[in-house]
Enzyme design. Structure first.
Site, PDB file in Angstrom:
ATOM      1  N   LYS A 272      -9.109   6.154 -19.052  1.00 28.32           N
ATOM      2  CA  LYS A 272      -9.428   6.674 -20.381  1.00 28.32           C
ATOM      3  C   LYS A 272      -8.197   6.537 -21.295  1.00 28.32           C
ATOM      4  CE  LYS A 272     -13.124   7.574 -18.037  1.00 28.32           C
ATOM      5  NZ  LYS A 272     -13.361   8.854 -17.386  1.00 28.32           N
TER       6      LYS A 272
ATOM      7  N   TYR B  86     -16.677  16.917 -15.208  1.00 32.35           N
ATOM      8  CA  TYR B  86     -17.071  15.504 -15.191  1.00 32.35           C
ATOM      9  C   TYR B  86     -18.168  15.323 -14.131  1.00 32.35           C
ATOM     10  CZ  TYR B  86     -16.570  10.462 -14.631  1.00 32.35           C
ATOM     11  OH  TYR B  86     -16.808   9.121 -14.567  1.00 32.35           O
TER      12      TYR B  86
ATOM     13  N   ARG C 179       0.837  -1.209   0.000  1.00 33.30           N
ATOM     14  CA  ARG C 179       0.000   0.000   0.000  1.00 33.30           C
ATOM     15  C   ARG C 179       0.868   1.254   0.000  1.00 33.30           C
ATOM     16  NH1 ARG C 179      -1.402   2.024   4.557  1.00 33.30           N
ATOM     17  NH2 ARG C 179      -1.815   0.058   5.641  1.00 33.30           N
TER      18      ARG C 179
ATOM     19  N   ASP D 236      -7.785  18.730 -14.384  1.00 32.59           N
ATOM     20  CA  ASP D 236      -8.062  17.354 -14.796  1.00 32.59           C
ATOM     21  C   ASP D 236      -7.772  17.281 -16.296  1.00 32.59           C
ATOM     22  OD1 ASP D 236      -9.294  15.016 -15.738  1.00 32.59           O
ATOM     23  OD2 ASP D 236     -10.859  15.086 -14.194  1.00 32.59           O
TER      24      ASP D 236
HETATM   25  C1  PLP Z   1     -13.712   9.269 -16.118  1.00 35.67           C
HETATM   26  C2  PLP Z   1     -13.311  10.593 -15.603  1.00 35.67           C
HETATM   27  C3  PLP Z   1     -13.059  10.802 -14.241  1.00 35.67           C
HETATM   28  C4  PLP Z   1     -13.266   9.703 -13.208  1.00 35.67           C
HETATM   29  O1  PLP Z   1     -12.386   8.656 -13.401  1.00 35.67           O
HETATM   30  P1  PLP Z   1     -12.698   7.133 -12.932  1.00 35.67           P
HETATM   31  O2  PLP Z   1     -11.470   6.427 -13.357  1.00 35.67           O
HETATM   32  O3  PLP Z   1     -13.933   6.712 -13.620  1.00 35.67           O
HETATM   33  O4  PLP Z   1     -12.883   7.186 -11.453  1.00 35.67           O
HETATM   34  C5  PLP Z   1     -12.660  12.059 -13.828  1.00 35.67           C
HETATM   35  N1  PLP Z   1     -12.510  13.064 -14.712  1.00 35.67           N
HETATM   36  C6  PLP Z   1     -12.761  12.910 -16.021  1.00 35.67           C
HETATM   37  C7  PLP Z   1     -12.588  14.069 -16.941  1.00 35.67           C
HETATM   38  C8  PLP Z   1     -13.160  11.674 -16.515  1.00 35.67           C
HETATM   39  O5  PLP Z   1     -13.418  11.529 -17.817  1.00 35.67           O
END
Ligand code: PLP
Length: 428
Positions: free
Chosen positions: A220, A122, A69, A195
């Protein structure tokens, strides 16, 4: 252009770092794996009792391992590589993008603080800021239209500790000027978090533009194959990094699992190749949609018609693979269009090699109240696509199929009658 990217960690080019950085072959175990093994051990043997070395002295960045961890070699290879690609000194890999966001925000704020966030974030982040930070942790949050930096500046207060931005946003591909956001953050002594999930470091590196921290959902583009969940935070400030690391390892214990770390390492090797193809395909799809008379709007930063096209060219090296568009038709038309597609799979998420389509009003953005969706411009006729790396002509042909089905339904019957065959026997 992309081959001239270099990073803080190393003066090799982005494409080279993507393939090897963080997992150079290690001969110390007598094997010399060319790729990083999946280190599944939860704990590691230590050399002996040592009263002088405390747990806080453990330095994962120097490859010291005690308990998985706290630090794990496969996860650490991911962290090193993403830090190099984003041009940061530190990275922490999490179990999801969501956990990267929550840890990064939590490390920046205390009860009584104030956050200014882009209004079309998001969906999960929007809900997290409201229902966790605002409603439970007494952190005030204002959502503003950050396409104009003045709106962000005007929303800041003495208490503002964090600006939280996405650019481009989801699903309308609106941009904020990262350098202007960094200037606002400096003026009010706040941190700027970006982000960067939609562009990835291949097309946009917010730390170079003045952001304090960058997060990704590696789920993604970074992993890129729709088969792993993860997140990462990248930054250079040592103290802020220590706070995020504390939350990752101890405060929440929210780490990327070794198997996912392996998948992400593997995915990153082709990140530049994939991103280039995503962009080529998205540009072709966007041009096709824009020329279609049954499309009333296309939102893609690579189009001249995008209101922030110049800003896109200034702060990004490309335009990515996500776009959204407005069909000229009601919900029935949208349903017929989507049902006829064979290449674009109806599914949430994005950034994988396969093309996906989704309907924000009923899928990703359905948790938002209808009036909030309307204010943001997320209509019932809006569709978002994540353009994959298939042949672009096949993708365009598929969309053509969608339009044909949409129009055929209008010609043959009223919308209600056109929907009726779905209920026919044997067609459930
Ligand atoms: C998918 C996404 C998230 C969240 O990510 P997870 O891996 O699903 O927890 C946060 N920000 C953006 C822009 C995203 O596309």
């Amino acid at each position: 252009m992309s081959s001239e990217k270099s990073t803080a960690a190393d003066d090799r080019r982005f494409e080279t770092l993507s393939v090897t950085y963080g997992e150079e072959p290690d001969l110390s175990n007598g094997v010399g794996d060319v790729t990083s093994p999946i280190h599944l051990a939860s704990t590691y043997t230590v050399e002996g009792i040592d009263m002088d070395t405390a747990l806080e002295d453990l330095d994962p960045e120097a490859d010291e391992f005690l308990y998985t961890r706290l630090s794990n070699p496969t996860r650490h290879a991911v962290e090193k590589r993403i830090a190099a690609l984003e041009g940061g000194d530190h990275a922490m890999a999490f179990a999801s993008g969501t956990s990267a966001v929550v840890s990064t925000v939590m490390a920046a704020v205390e009860p009584g603080d104030h956050v200014v966030a882009f209004e079309d974030l998001y969906g999960g982040t929007n809900t997290m800021l409201k229902e966790l930070f605002r409603d439970r942790l007494n952190v005030a949050v204002d959502f503003v239209d950050a396409t104009d930096p003045e709106n962000v500046r005007a929303a800041t207060t003495e208490e503002t500790a964090l600006l939280w931005m996405e650019t481009p946003t989801n699903p309308l591909l609106r941009l904020c000027d990262i350098e202007a956001m960094a200037a606002v953050a400096d003026e009010c002594d706040a941190l700027l978090g970006v982000d960067n999930t939609f562009m990835g470091p291949y097309f946009q590196r917010p730390l170079e533009l003045g952001a304090d921290v960058v997060v990704h959902s590696t789920t993604k583009y970074i992993n890129g194959h729709s088969d792993s969940l993860g997140g990462v935070a990248v930054l250079s400030d040592d103290e802020y990094a220590r706070e995020i690391g504390f939350l990752q390892q101890v405060g929440m214990g929210n780490v990327m699992a070794p198997f996912d770390a392996y998948m992400v390492l593997r995915g990153m090797k082709t990140l530049p190749l994939r991103m280039a193809q995503h962009e080529t395909n998205a540009a072709e799809v966007a041009a096709y949609l824009e020329s279609h008379d049954r499309v009333s709007a296309v939102h893609y930063p690579g189009l001249d018609s995008h209101p922030q096209h110049d800003l896109a060219d200034d702060q990004m090296d490309g335009h990515g693979g996500v776009l959204s568009f407005e069909l000229d038709g009601g919900l029935d038309a949208v349903e017929r269009f989507v049902a006829a597609l064979e290449e674009f799979t109806l599914a949430v998420s994005l950034g994988g090699v396969e093309s996906l389509i989704e309907h924000p009003a009923s899928m990703t953005h359905s948790p938002l109240p209808a009036e909030e969706r309307a204010e943001l411009g997320i209509t019932d006729s809006l569709l978002r696509v994540s353009v994959g790396v298939e042949h672009p002509k096949d993708l365009v042909a598929d969309l053509e199929r969608g339009f044909e089905a949409m129009v055929a339904g209008e010609g043959s019957a009223t919308d209600a009658e056109a929907d009726a065959p779905e209920a026919s026997p044997g067609d459930d």
